[in-house]
Design a protein around this motif. Structure first.
Motif, mmCIF file in Angstrom:
data_model
loop_
_atom_site.group_PDB
_atom_site.id
_atom_site.type_symbol
_atom_site.label_atom_id
_atom_site.label_comp_id
_atom_site.label_asym_id
_atom_site.label_seq_id
_atom_site.Cartn_x
_atom_site.Cartn_y
_atom_site.Cartn_z
ATOM 1 N N LEU A 35 44.530 36.199 41.726
ATOM 2 C CA LEU A 35 45.729 35.838 40.978
ATOM 3 C C LEU A 35 46.501 34.710 41.653
ATOM 4 C CD1 LEU A 35 47.208 36.663 38.383
ATOM 5 C CD2 LEU A 35 48.682 38.111 39.783
ATOM 6 N N ILE A 65 44.992 40.548 34.670
ATOM 7 C CA ILE A 65 45.181 41.016 36.045
ATOM 8 C C ILE A 65 46.584 41.564 36.254
ATOM 9 C CG2 ILE A 65 45.242 40.306 38.473
ATOM 10 C CD1 ILE A 65 43.052 38.248 37.787
ATOM 11 N N VAL A 92 44.883 45.525 34.938
ATOM 12 C CA VAL A 92 44.315 45.704 36.280
ATOM 13 C C VAL A 92 45.349 46.326 37.212
ATOM 14 C CG1 VAL A 92 43.459 44.496 38.320
ATOM 15 C CG2 VAL A 92 42.586 43.884 36.055
ATOM 16 N N PHE A 100 41.811 41.160 43.739
ATOM 17 C CA PHE A 100 42.537 40.750 42.546
ATOM 18 C C PHE A 100 43.811 39.992 42.905
ATOM 19 C CE2 PHE A 100 40.062 43.918 40.040
ATOM 20 C CZ PHE A 100 39.698 43.073 39.000
ATOM 21 N N ALA A 110 37.700 38.744 33.780
ATOM 22 C CA ALA A 110 38.628 37.790 34.387
ATOM 23 C C ALA A 110 37.888 36.586 34.970
ATOM 24 C CB ALA A 110 39.454 38.475 35.476
#
Length: 545
Positions: A331, A439, A443, A327, A396
């Motif tokens: 990002l 995210i 997340v 993640f 996502a």
């Protein structure tokens, strides 16, 4: 080992003490939740608003070579959204009019390398923001989040204001503006890990995606607020754009100091995801004969000590939590795309003919806010879908893939008319900001309270810092590359953004496959239960016949 509990006990915010004194009784847990949502929402609105002046004044510092005018108008939504930017021939007849309306630029940004220098300011801010994030996250899990956040906000406001003072002091040294951006970036790093940690402390995992999707609208609201405020004072001098928004975040920091309770335990409530210790359970007042094992004041002290005694998690331990690295890398590219729009969209709009007409600098800033309107919808939608599917990575990745055609359409058809520009800009904002919001909120909070952590460990701010800090490196790279690529043509910029979105989606592929497998397994279990119930009901139905 003995622990000095006096230094570990956190203090109740003074504003809450005053409210309790005035009301004569305490608020409910739910009321405090609403207060935390509101205070953290306003806090991060001010963080994002204070980042917008740089993008709004770009076209003032480095004016368009076509000598387009900037027409004095009230900012949207008070005045017109689109205002034409006039083009002057430079003849003697209109020389006076041109001098009145044209922005002359500001050295050292009005030279041939002005656009590149503006890109360097962006990367300086975001690089320091990214590096500071790793330190800020760990500090947020070890220090008092309320005081940490307050200090960061007041420091941010001070250095944002100093950047604007360069206008009044007539500073033309590039190093001055560079240093102000770098220090402001370090202070801004205190914000995101802190507010996500506070929300994670107060809200359990149920419907966390939807709650945080709605709450994360502060990012877009902050961008819109910053754009409107910065544009509204632009006619008085570009320095006011920074001073007004620097003051805004500093004043909001005082609000955080007065009213923000970082942990439920700090004001006498247990953490939502933690089991409530029997010795500090609150006994209903209407049950006769029952008494608490400790007094109310002792309960509050025990809870406050509990919030101070939790140990933080190191960076390496946080990186080893399953899902953190994928993640974080996703990002990196998602924020590369989002922050390129954040820092360069007003500049792009001021240099692109829309329906055959150019818009003024102020109108470009106002128009760019509609990208964030789409982002608000995208954040809420992504949070809701991920809750319903229990699939954060799948949601996502899907949004990132959908962002590719939306950006392509915006580049090639957004200039055809005003209406088309607005619709396609909002659509791009929806798909670009949706996964970015998901995210950095739900997340990060999920992974910061992962089941692999011990119950007495704190990793919310640290995990958030790792994910968002890595993302901020991409946020620094995108605007920097845009500063160079835009001089060769905006098509190259959009190709870079589409490639970034594709890579962001691909980096989640393994997690997406795992989530799809888990979804199929849940469907099979649900189907098996229904079939079993159906077979059990058949003999009863035959007996009734």
């Amino acid at each position: 080992m003995a622990i000095n509990t006096v230094t570990m006990v956190r203090q109740t915010p003074p504003g809450i003490l005053l409210i309790r004194k005035v009301r004569g009784r305490d608020w409910s847990f739910q009321s405090y939740r609403y207060m935390v949502l509101l205070v953290t929402f306003i806090a991060y609105v001010s963080y994002h608003a204070s980042r917008k002046p740089t993008s709004i004044v770009k076209s003032v510092l480095d004016p368009d070579p076509k000598n387009r005018a900037s027409v004095v108008v009230h900012p949207w939504p008070i005045g017109d959204l689109f205002v034409k930017g006039g083009v002057f021939s430079g003849g003697e007849d209109n020389k006076e009019e041109e001098d009145v309306f044209k922005y002359p630029g500001w050295a050292p940004f009005n030279g041939k390398d002005g656009t590149s220098k503006l890109g360097e300011l962006d990367v300086a801010f975001l690089a320091c923001y990214s590096l500071g994030m790793y330190v800020a996250g760990h500090l947020g899990d070890t220090l008092d989040l309320r005081l940490f956040l307050t200090a960061g906000m007041i420091g941010s406001g001070f250095f944002v204001g100093l950047f604007g003072m360069g206008y009044f002091w007539e500073v033309h040294a590039f190093w001055y503006f560079l240093v102000m951006q770098m220090v402001a970036g370090l202070f801004q790093a205190t914000g995101w890990p802190s507010v996500v940690a506070v929300i994670g402390n107060w809200f359990g995992k149920r419907k966390r995606g939807l709650i945080m999707g709605i709450w994360n609208a502060h990012t877009s609201v902050g961008n819109i607020t910053g754009s409107l405020l910065a544009a509204s004072v632009l006619d008085y001098g570009w320095g006011w754009s920074f001073i007004v928004l620097g003051g805004f975040i500093a004043v909001t920091g005082l609000l955080v100091f007065l009213l923000l309770a970082a942990y439920p335990e700090d004001i006498g409530f247990p953490c939502p995801d933690a089991a409530e210790p029997p010795e500090i359970k609150r006994i209903p007042g209407d049950v006769e004969g029952q008494r608490s094992k400790v007094t109310e004041e002792e309960s509050l002290d025990a809870l406050r000590q509990g919030s101070g005694l939790r140990k933080g998690v190191g960076l390496y331990e946080a990186c080893m939590i399953p899902g953190v690295i994928p993640f974080a890398l996703c990002l990196f590219f998602a924020k590369l795309v989002a922050y390129t729009f954040l820092f360069w969209l007003p500049f792009y709009l001021s240099q692109t003919a829309i329906g055959g007409e150019y818009v003024s600098v102020k109108s470009a800033g106002n128009l760019s806010t509609l990208f964030d309107v789409g982002g608000i919808v995208g954040g809420i939608l992504a949070g809701y879908i991920s809750d319903k599917l229990s699939a954060r990575a799948l949601t996502a990745a899907t949004f990132m893939y959908a962002a590719i055609p939306s950006m392509l359409l915006y580049r090639f058809y957004g200039s055809s008319s005003q209406t088309m520009n607005i619709l396609l800009m909002m659509l791009a904002g929806l798909f670009v900001n949706g996964p970015y919001a998901l995210i950095t909120t739900a997340v990060s909070a999920d992974l910061g309270t992962h089941r692999s952590l011990k119950g007495d460990s704190r990793a919310l701010a640290t995990v958030t810092a790792i994910i968002d800090g890595t993302g901020s490196m991409g946020a620094a790279l995108g605007p920097l590359l845009t500063g160079f690529l835009s001089t060769k043509g905006w098509d190259l910029v959009f190709y870079m953004l589409m490639a970034g979105a594709a890579i962001a989606g691909l980096l989640l592929s393994r997690l997406v496959i795992t989530e799809i497998q888990e979804m199929n397994a849940r469907l099979r279990r649900t189907s098996a239960v229904r079939n079993t119930e159906g077979h059990a009901a058949e003999p009863l139905l035959r007996g009734q016949r």
